[in-house]
Design a protein around this motif. Structure first.
Motif, PDB file in Angstrom:
ATOM      1  N   ILE A   1     -14.126   4.561  13.203  1.00 49.35           N
ATOM      2  CA  ILE A   1     -13.767   3.278  13.808  1.00 49.35           C
ATOM      3  C   ILE A   1     -13.090   2.362  12.794  1.00 49.35           C
ATOM      4  O   ILE A   1     -12.128   1.647  13.120  1.00 49.35           O
ATOM      5  N   ILE A   2     -13.574   2.365  11.555  1.00 47.65           N
ATOM      6  CA  ILE A   2     -12.979   1.483  10.533  1.00 47.65           C
ATOM      7  C   ILE A   2     -11.839   2.164   9.785  1.00 47.65           C
ATOM      8  O   ILE A   2     -11.314   1.594   8.823  1.00 47.65           O
ATOM      9  N   ALA A   3     -11.458   3.361  10.219  1.00 48.44           N
ATOM     10  CA  ALA A   3     -10.379   4.093   9.529  1.00 48.44           C
ATOM     11  C   ALA A   3      -9.074   3.292   9.447  1.00 48.44           C
ATOM     12  O   ALA A   3      -8.408   3.305   8.406  1.00 48.44           O
ATOM     13  N   PRO A   4      -8.651   2.584  10.528  1.00 38.20           N
ATOM     14  CA  PRO A   4      -7.424   1.778  10.370  1.00 38.20           C
ATOM     15  C   PRO A   4      -7.523   0.742   9.262  1.00 38.20           C
ATOM     16  O   PRO A   4      -6.540   0.498   8.547  1.00 38.20           O
ATOM     17  N   ALA A   5      -8.690   0.131   9.101  1.00 40.13           N
ATOM     18  CA  ALA A   5      -8.859  -0.838   8.017  1.00 40.13           C
ATOM     19  C   ALA A   5      -8.810  -0.159   6.655  1.00 40.13           C
ATOM     20  O   ALA A   5      -8.274  -0.716   5.688  1.00 40.13           O
ATOM     21  N   LEU A   6      -9.355   1.059   6.567  1.00 39.75           N
ATOM     22  CA  LEU A   6      -9.297   1.793   5.298  1.00 39.75           C
ATOM     23  C   LEU A   6      -7.859   2.146   4.944  1.00 39.75           C
ATOM     24  O   LEU A   6      -7.457   2.029   3.779  1.00 39.75           O
ATOM     25  N   VAL A   7      -7.096   2.575   5.943  1.00 44.61           N
ATOM     26  CA  VAL A   7      -5.686   2.900   5.693  1.00 44.61           C
ATOM     27  C   VAL A   7      -4.919   1.646   5.282  1.00 44.61           C
ATOM     28  O   VAL A   7      -4.106   1.669   4.343  1.00 44.61           O
ATOM     29  N   ALA A   8      -5.175   0.525   5.980  1.00 47.74           N
ATOM     30  CA  ALA A   8      -4.497  -0.724   5.628  1.00 47.74           C
ATOM     31  C   ALA A   8      -4.874  -1.174   4.220  1.00 47.74           C
ATOM     32  O   ALA A   8      -4.014  -1.619   3.444  1.00 47.74           O
ATOM     33  N   GLY A   9      -6.154  -1.055   3.872  1.00 44.68           N
ATOM     34  CA  GLY A   9      -6.575  -1.426   2.522  1.00 44.68           C
ATOM     35  C   GLY A   9      -5.966  -0.521   1.469  1.00 44.68           C
ATOM     36  O   GLY A   9      -5.583  -0.991   0.388  1.00 44.68           O
ATOM     37  N   TRP A  10      -5.877   0.779   1.777  1.00 43.82           N
ATOM     38  CA  TRP A  10      -5.291   1.716   0.822  1.00 43.82           C
ATOM     39  C   TRP A  10      -3.818   1.392   0.585  1.00 43.82           C
ATOM     40  O   TRP A  10      -3.356   1.363  -0.563  1.00 43.82           O
ATOM     41  N   LEU A  11      -3.086   1.150   1.648  1.00 44.54           N
ATOM     42  CA  LEU A  11      -1.658   0.830   1.509  1.00 44.54           C
ATOM     43  C   LEU A  11      -1.472  -0.492   0.775  1.00 44.54           C
ATOM     44  O   LEU A  11      -0.549  -0.629  -0.048  1.00 44.54           O
ATOM     45  N   LEU A  12      -2.332  -1.468   1.055  1.00 44.56           N
ATOM     46  CA  LEU A  12      -2.227  -2.753   0.363  1.00 44.56           C
ATOM     47  C   LEU A  12      -2.508  -2.592  -1.123  1.00 44.56           C
ATOM     48  O   LEU A  12      -1.769  -3.135  -1.970  1.00 44.56           O
ATOM     49  N   ALA A  13      -3.556  -1.850  -1.465  1.00 43.77           N
ATOM     50  CA  ALA A  13      -3.874  -1.634  -2.878  1.00 43.77           C
ATOM     51  C   ALA A  13      -2.774  -0.837  -3.569  1.00 43.77           C
ATOM     52  O   ALA A  13      -2.423  -1.122  -4.725  1.00 43.77           O
ATOM     53  N   PHE A  14      -2.225   0.159  -2.881  1.00 44.13           N
ATOM     54  CA  PHE A  14      -1.142   0.956  -3.446  1.00 44.13           C
ATOM     55  C   PHE A  14       0.069   0.076  -3.750  1.00 44.13           C
ATOM     56  O   PHE A  14       0.676   0.172  -4.828  1.00 44.13           O
ATOM     57  N   THR A  15       0.418  -0.798  -2.816  1.00 43.64           N
ATOM     58  CA  THR A  15       1.581  -1.668  -3.005  1.00 43.64           C
ATOM     59  C   THR A  15       1.351  -2.661  -4.129  1.00 43.64           C
ATOM     60  O   THR A  15       2.248  -2.896  -4.958  1.00 43.64           O
TER      61      THR A  15
ATOM     62  N   VAL B   1       5.180   4.727   8.784  1.00 40.93           N
ATOM     63  CA  VAL B   1       5.401   5.185  10.161  1.00 40.93           C
ATOM     64  C   VAL B   1       4.497   6.373  10.483  1.00 40.93           C
ATOM     65  O   VAL B   1       3.888   6.442  11.567  1.00 40.93           O
ATOM     66  N   ILE B   2       4.387   7.313   9.548  1.00 43.50           N
ATOM     67  CA  ILE B   2       3.512   8.474   9.778  1.00 43.50           C
ATOM     68  C   ILE B   2       2.058   8.031   9.905  1.00 43.50           C
ATOM     69  O   ILE B   2       1.318   8.504  10.789  1.00 43.50           O
ATOM     70  N   GLY B   3       1.625   7.105   9.036  1.00 40.58           N
ATOM     71  CA  GLY B   3       0.261   6.603   9.122  1.00 40.58           C
ATOM     72  C   GLY B   3      -0.004   5.890  10.439  1.00 40.58           C
ATOM     73  O   GLY B   3      -1.062   6.074  11.058  1.00 40.58           O
TER      74      GLY B   3
END
Length: 279
Positions: free
Chosen positions: A188-202, A254-256
């Motif tokens: 359920i929280i996977a979208p937030a994890l992906v968003a956090g990962w992309l934010l930290a990566f950037t 886009v893939i994410g």
């Protein structure tokens, strides 16, 4: 009246998007410029992409930045999720206010302070634990420190909106807390994890100030390399590299988004099917 002039809202929206994305579009266009001057158009050419592939120092700096950003984002997601769980699920424990303040402090602390304090910490602890005061490990530690706060905020907001009845239903059916977390909470929280990962990566990929304190001779990141090179003038090779990075990040985003949308649709179908079976 706002309802009688809808074009005004669209004009403001278009101006905002143009302000944000028009410079990036111009940068991508000028990466195909034949001239050595990055701001003077003389004709279409792809030679600067070939020059970029022959610039080993620039490519090495890009590879170092990508490695640091990947491991920074991965570590920040793990630690940020643990911190978010502690703040949201553990209730009012002793020291909760101080813990939350320490976790979110890098959000408002200047990067100069973070870089200098991390350098002084690693220098003082180097003789005790063998940690390098400069290099890739030092940059990674500092980047995890300040990106952790962003991941914690993103994941905490998602956890606060999570329906606890789903977890309680899973535990009523015999699942323990660990199984409930991995099968119910985590998807359920996977979208937030992906968003956090992309934010930290950037944030890690873009950092200049902290990395300038901690980089060594063999650990020069891409932003530092670009910042040093633009003092002599912007080379079209930088435009070519930026174009490749923009396209790569856009493709990953886009893939994410597609994977997460497909996962949400599949989960919605499973919930509907379960409701039909129980009904």
């Amino acid at each position: 009246m706002p309802g009688k002039r809808p074009w005004l809202g669209w004009a403001v929206l278009a101006a905002g998007f143009a302000f944000l994305y028009l410079p990036i579009l111009l940068l991508m266009v000028y990466s195909f410029n034949e001239s050595r001057l990055a701001t003077v158009w003389t004709g279409f050419s792809t030679k600067w992409y070939g020059e970029l592939l022959r610039d080993r120092q620039l490519l090495q700096a890009a590879w170092i930045s990508l490695k640091v950003a990947f491991w920074t984002a991965s570590a920040a997601v793990v630690l940020g999720t643990m911190a978010a769980l502690a703040m949201v699920r553990f209730g009012r424990f002793r020291g909760r206010t101080g813990f939350g303040a320490l976790v979110t402090a890098p959000l408002v602390m200047p990067e100069v302070i973070l870089g200098l304090s991390t350098l002084l910490l690693l220098v003082s602890m180097g003789g005790l634990f063998g940690l390098p005061s400069k290099g890739l490990v030092a940059i990674w530690i500092a980047h995890v420190t300040f990106t952790l706060a962003y991941v914690t905020v993103v994941v905490s907001s998602r956890l606060q909106e999570l329906d606890r009845s789903l977890e309680e239903a899973a535990m009523d059916l015999g699942a323990n807390r660990i199984k409930t977390f991995f099968q119910i909470t985590l998807p359920i929280i996977a979208p937030a994890l992906v968003a956090g990962w992309l934010l930290a990566f950037t944030l890690s990929l873009d950092d200049v100030v902290i990395a300038s304190f901690l980089s060594g001779p063999s650990s020069t990141t891409l932003p530092i390399k670009i910042f040093a090179s633009v003092r002599l003038g912007v080379s079209p090779k930088i435009n070519a590299l930026a174009t490749i990075m923009v396209l790569a990040v856009s493709l990953i985003a886009v893939i994410g988004w597609w994977l997460m949308a497909r996962s949400e649709k599949r989960r919605a179908r499973e919930v509907q099917q379960a409701l039909k079976d129980n009904g």
